[in-house]
Design an enzyme around this catalytic site. Sequence first.
Site, PDB file in Angstrom:
ATOM      1  N   ARG A 102       0.620  -1.392   0.389  1.00 32.90           N
ATOM      2  CA  ARG A 102      -0.080  -0.121   0.088  1.00 32.90           C
ATOM      3  C   ARG A 102       1.020   0.967  -0.439  1.00 32.90           C
ATOM      4  NH1 ARG A 102      -5.565   1.652   3.469  1.00 32.90           N
ATOM      5  NH2 ARG A 102      -6.120   0.184   1.451  1.00 32.90           N
ATOM      6  N   HIS A 112      -7.130   0.545  -7.068  1.00 33.16           N
ATOM      7  CA  HIS A 112      -7.793  -0.448  -5.492  1.00 33.16           C
ATOM      8  C   HIS A 112      -7.875  -1.331  -6.205  1.00 33.16           C
ATOM      9  CE1 HIS A 112      -8.299  -1.311  -1.220  1.00 33.16           C
ATOM     10  NE2 HIS A 112      -8.661  -0.079  -1.085  1.00 33.16           N
ATOM     11  N   GLN A 138      -9.999  -3.904  -3.405  1.00 32.46           N
ATOM     12  CA  GLN A 138     -11.555  -3.687  -3.231  1.00 32.46           C
ATOM     13  C   GLN A 138     -12.629  -3.774  -4.076  1.00 32.46           C
ATOM     14  OE1 GLN A 138     -11.943  -1.340   0.115  1.00 32.46           O
ATOM     15  NE2 GLN A 138     -14.380  -2.928  -1.290  1.00 32.46           N
ATOM     16  N   ASP A 187     -17.536   6.744  -2.242  1.00 30.45           N
ATOM     17  CA  ASP A 187     -16.443   6.674  -1.555  1.00 30.45           C
ATOM     18  C   ASP A 187     -16.091   7.882  -0.227  1.00 30.45           C
ATOM     19  OD1 ASP A 187     -14.159   6.185  -0.593  1.00 30.45           O
ATOM     20  OD2 ASP A 187     -12.732   6.108  -2.373  1.00 30.45           O
ATOM     21  N   CYS A 222     -16.657   1.390   0.191  1.00 33.91           N
ATOM     22  CA  CYS A 222     -15.827   0.395   0.571  1.00 33.91           C
ATOM     23  C   CYS A 222     -14.984   0.822   1.966  1.00 33.91           C
ATOM     24  CB  CYS A 222     -14.468   1.034  -0.569  1.00 33.91           C
ATOM     25  SG  CYS A 222     -13.980   2.928  -0.303  1.00 33.91           S
ATOM     26  N   ARG A 235     -13.427  -9.011   1.872  1.00 38.37           N
ATOM     27  CA  ARG A 235     -12.174  -7.939   1.737  1.00 38.37           C
ATOM     28  C   ARG A 235     -11.706  -9.423   1.694  1.00 38.37           C
ATOM     29  NH1 ARG A 235     -10.412  -3.197   1.100  1.00 38.37           N
ATOM     30  NH2 ARG A 235      -8.522  -4.312   0.721  1.00 38.37           N
TER      31      ARG A 235
HETATM   32  N1   CP Z   1     -11.034   0.111   2.286  1.00 39.99           N
HETATM   33  C1   CP Z   1      -9.844   0.139   2.070  1.00 39.99           C
HETATM   34  O1   CP Z   1      -9.114   0.144   1.418  1.00 39.99           O
HETATM   35  O2   CP Z   1     -10.515   0.089   3.407  1.00 39.99           O
HETATM   36  P1   CP Z   1      -8.237   0.821   4.720  1.00 39.99           P
HETATM   37  O3   CP Z   1      -8.256   1.957   4.087  1.00 39.99           O
HETATM   38  O4   CP Z   1      -8.929   0.250   6.740  1.00 39.99           O
HETATM   39  O5   CP Z   1      -7.826  -0.238   3.828  1.00 39.99           O
END
Ligand code: CP
Length: 299
Positions: free
Chosen positions: A100, A127, A130, A209, A249, A277
């Site tokens: 990430r 992403h 997701q 989002d 998300c 997830r």
């Molecule tokens: N939706 C998502 O990626 O959540 P986080 O940022 O908490 O990992």
Amino acid sequence: MTRHLLTGAELDRDELGALLDRADALKAEPLSSRALEGRSIALIFEMHSTRTRLSFEAGIFELGGQPVVLRRDELQLSRGESVADTARVLSRHMAAIGVRTGPDEMLDELAEFASVPVFNMLTARHHPCQALADLMTLREEFGRLAGLKLAYVGDGNNVARSLALLGAIAGVEVAIASPAEYTLTDAHGATLTTQPAEAVAGAHAVYADVWVSMGDEDSAVERRELLAPYRLDDALLDRAAPGAIALHCLPAHPGEEVTAAMLYGPRQRIWEQAENRRHAQKALLELLVRSEGRHADNV
Ligand code: CP
């Protein structure tokens, strides 16, 4: 050949369908697979996370493996070691590497020099993990993906792009409504509009989002002003197809991009989506680690 998941475009429709089938099976029997027995998976977090970290850590453990969470400030990467050398060393110990980070270029470079699968746990542009969970949730609700319409309302960000990209692979019609200032720069086959009502017409799901994503804090005031007409509430969902569901998300900011009534009400599948997830990512890890190979050129 080492397989990576950098954007989601690495999957074709059949592979995506098989991955989602596998995710469903793993959801039904979470401890049925030991695909990562004796294997360690690196999870590099250069940015905050709740769901991604929890779902990957728990999922890897359920598959019999060991998650190794690494923050940037703990790695020699933060003291000048190159991404390429970090990739080379991680590949000697880990069965796969999740990242990430902000720039997609860092993920791409890591994948170039790694000899094990690299997967995207969120970058500025994508992403995909997701979106895998989102598609799983849609399929759970409607029993199919092809022919569904998904409307996304809000910032044309990484989540919107991944929905467009993976939705197109799955045969889902994706419509994205954003202010002109924050529209998606590459549509990947999605319909782009500035009108939320236009995007949600006939949609089977409406997706929201946050208005201020990680790294966008400098423009928070302008974003909240421009995105105010893009709130997901009952009135907007009423404009979608009968039986349409709300998705998000997370993390959510009730009262901003989604109302509390929607976030905690009967029309949402948001919390199921958050759980999915783990199942979708377990199926992804099975796929990636199964196809693992070693690139002598890179080491
Ligand atoms: N939706 C998502 O990626 O959540 P986080 O940022 O908490 O990992």
